[in-house]
Design an enzyme around this catalytic site. Structure first.
Site, PDB file in Angstrom:
ATOM      1  N   ASP A   1       0.870  -1.184   0.000  1.00 14.34           N
ATOM      2  CA  ASP A   1       0.000   0.000   0.000  1.00 14.34           C
ATOM      3  C   ASP A   1       0.900   1.225   0.000  1.00 14.34           C
ATOM      4  O   ASP A   1       2.110   1.134   0.238  1.00 14.34           O
ATOM      5  CB  ASP A   1      -0.888  -0.025   1.256  1.00 14.34           C
ATOM      6  CG  ASP A   1      -1.804   1.188   1.353  1.00 14.34           C
ATOM      7  OD1 ASP A   1      -2.440   1.529   0.346  1.00 14.34           O
ATOM      8  OD2 ASP A   1      -1.853   1.827   2.426  1.00 14.34           O
ATOM      9  N   SER A   2       0.297   2.391  -0.219  1.00 13.98           N
ATOM     10  CA  SER A   2       1.055   3.633  -0.140  1.00 13.98           C
ATOM     11  C   SER A   2       1.488   3.928   1.297  1.00 13.98           C
ATOM     12  O   SER A   2       2.329   4.792   1.511  1.00 13.98           O
ATOM     13  CB  SER A   2       0.187   4.791  -0.620  1.00 13.98           C
ATOM     14  OG  SER A   2      -0.904   4.941   0.266  1.00 13.98           O
TER      15      SER A   2
ATOM     16  N   CYS B   1      -4.435  -1.629  -1.842  1.00 10.93           N
ATOM     17  CA  CYS B   1      -4.610  -0.195  -2.067  1.00 10.93           C
ATOM     18  C   CYS B   1      -5.563  -0.023  -3.248  1.00 10.93           C
ATOM     19  O   CYS B   1      -5.320  -0.561  -4.332  1.00 10.93           O
ATOM     20  CB  CYS B   1      -3.265   0.437  -2.392  1.00 10.93           C
ATOM     21  SG  CYS B   1      -3.371   2.168  -2.866  1.00 10.93           S
TER      22      CYS B   1
ATOM     23  N   GLU C   1      -2.596   8.804   8.420  1.00 10.26           N
ATOM     24  CA  GLU C   1      -1.153   8.530   8.502  1.00 10.26           C
ATOM     25  C   GLU C   1      -0.525   9.306   9.669  1.00 10.26           C
ATOM     26  O   GLU C   1       0.482   8.881  10.225  1.00 10.26           O
ATOM     27  CB  GLU C   1      -0.446   8.895   7.183  1.00 10.26           C
ATOM     28  CG  GLU C   1      -0.740   7.943   6.028  1.00 10.26           C
ATOM     29  CD  GLU C   1       0.019   6.601   6.100  1.00 10.26           C
ATOM     30  OE1 GLU C   1       1.058   6.517   6.763  1.00 10.26           O
ATOM     31  OE2 GLU C   1      -0.494   5.633   5.490  1.00 10.26           O
TER      32      GLU C   1
ATOM     33  N   CYS D   1     -11.039   2.821   0.113  1.00  2.47           N
ATOM     34  CA  CYS D   1      -9.629   3.138   0.368  1.00  2.47           C
ATOM     35  C   CYS D   1      -9.266   2.307   1.588  1.00  2.47           C
ATOM     36  O   CYS D   1     -10.022   2.304   2.579  1.00  2.47           O
ATOM     37  CB  CYS D   1      -9.461   4.626   0.656  1.00  2.47           C
ATOM     38  SG  CYS D   1      -7.815   5.045   1.278  1.00  2.47           S
TER      39      CYS D   1
ATOM     40  N   HIS E   1      -7.273   2.717   3.855  1.00  2.00           N
ATOM     41  CA  HIS E   1      -7.081   3.470   5.108  1.00  2.00           C
ATOM     42  C   HIS E   1      -8.406   3.645   5.867  1.00  2.00           C
ATOM     43  O   HIS E   1      -8.409   3.812   7.074  1.00  2.00           O
ATOM     44  CB  HIS E   1      -6.526   4.867   4.816  1.00  2.00           C
ATOM     45  CG  HIS E   1      -5.053   4.911   4.506  1.00  2.00           C
ATOM     46  ND1 HIS E   1      -4.528   4.445   3.326  1.00  2.00           N
ATOM     47  CD2 HIS E   1      -3.996   5.383   5.228  1.00  2.00           C
ATOM     48  CE1 HIS E   1      -3.211   4.638   3.323  1.00  2.00           C
ATOM     49  NE2 HIS E   1      -2.870   5.204   4.469  1.00  2.00           N
TER      50      HIS E   1
HETATM   51  N1  DGL Z   1      -4.827   2.999   0.964  1.00  2.00           N
HETATM   52  C1  DGL Z   1      -4.797   3.691  -0.291  1.00  2.00           C
HETATM   53  C2  DGL Z   1      -6.072   3.345  -1.078  1.00  2.00           C
HETATM   54  O1  DGL Z   1      -6.690   2.330  -0.785  1.00  2.00           O
HETATM   55  C3  DGL Z   1      -4.528   5.122   0.001  1.00  2.00           C
HETATM   56  C4  DGL Z   1      -4.126   5.908  -1.149  1.00  2.00           C
HETATM   57  C5  DGL Z   1      -3.302   7.133  -0.900  1.00  2.00           C
HETATM   58  O2  DGL Z   1      -2.124   6.972  -0.585  1.00  2.00           O
HETATM   59  O3  DGL Z   1      -3.807   8.230  -1.111  1.00  2.00           O
HETATM   60  O4  DGL Z   1      -6.466   4.013  -1.999  1.00  2.00           O
END
Ligand code: DGL
Length: 269
Positions: free
Chosen positions: A10-11, A73, A154, A187, A189
């Site tokens: 993931d990011s 992600c 985050e 998302c 997150h």
């Molecule tokens: N967890 C990522 C997603 O599902 C987050 C993306 C981001 O870094 O903006 O889209």
């Protein structure tokens, strides 16, 4: 049987929200997780940049001899799934959008108003709308980008009035004006906002894609006879920046911290 780990990435820390379902359902499986915490968020970046970062990370996971990759992600799943599958044709690669889209399309019998929230890239890609409404026209889908959620999560600003105000800013009118009864957390997150969302909108049903993703992982491993057997291997987590919030999430997700190693890994920009 195949005791090689499953790669997740993931990011940032969002993809960790997929792991509790995996650890509960398939406790023998081990993971190599990569969170690009130094370069998060991806959700407002160009596709070219997201693809470049995703290739760096997926190559690294493949170096760790993973038997499968889960793109944990939505942003990367919406933009780079096909490119990642072409880059690593030797292993299955699963995105987070298709499994929940199939379930929603299959399970929605009557006209239902469903909201999808995600990053700017995920929402503007139209990936959810394409995958759900092409399978089931009865679903009325409404989408909303919520770009401030990921940076706040985050930073660990979750159980906080600022987060509640941000949620209301994005969602109060979106939910009431469109009569939304179910909300897809588009998302990885956003499952960390489950308590806030239940408190602010008690009648809203939340759809978290991770359960369906893990069901798909299990089906593929079973079909390929690749489920892990009992083993004493460790989970491995990597991040481009070992932030305090990332470390806290690792402790929350893995009950026994002696089973997991955490290391820093950076890539050239
Ligand atoms: N967890 C990522 C997603 O599902 C987050 C993306 C981001 O870094 O903006 O889209």
């Amino acid at each position: 049987m195949d005791n090689r780990p499953i790669g997740f990435f993931d990011s940032g820390l969002g993809g960790l929200s997929c792991l509790p379902s995996l650890l509960k359902k398939m406790p023998n499986e081990k993971v190599v997780y990569y969170g690009d915490t130094a370069r998060t968020p991806y959700g407002s970046k160009s596709t070219a940049t997201i693809e470049k970062f995703s290739f760096q990370i997926s190559d690294y996971l493949v170096e760790h001899n993973v038997k499968m990759i889960v793109i944990a992600c939505n942003t990367i799943s919406a933009t780079c799934l096909d490119a990642l599958r072409r880059r690593h044709p030797q292993i299955p690669i699963i995105g987070v959008i298709e499994p929940i889209a199939q379930k929603i399309a299959r399970d929605t019998a009557e006209e239902t108003k469903i909201g999808v929230i995600g990053t700017k890239v995920t929402i503007s890609s139209g990936a959810y709308a394409n995958q759900i409404t092409s399978r089931n026209k009865k679903v009325k889908l409404f989408s909303k980008a919520c770009p401030a959620f990921v940076p706040l999560i985050e930073e660990g600003i979750i159980d906080d009035e600022i987060m509640d105000l941000t949620i209301k800013h994005y969602l109060d009118d979106f939910i009431s004006d469109n009569g939304i009864t179910k909300l897809v957390l588009g998302c990885t997150h956003y499952p960390f906002l489950t308590d806030n969302l239940h408190r602010i909108y008690p009648d809203l049903e939340l759809l978290n894609p991770s359960q369906e993703v893990i069901n798909t992982v299990q089906e593929i491993l079973q079909k390929n006879d690749q489920l892990a057997g009992p083993n004493s291997l460790e989970h491995q987590c990597f991040a481009s920046d070992l932030s305090e919030v990332f470390m806290n999430m690792i402790s929350r997700i893995f009950n026994d911290e002696s089973d997991v190693t955490v290391n820093i890994k950076k890539f050239e920009d």
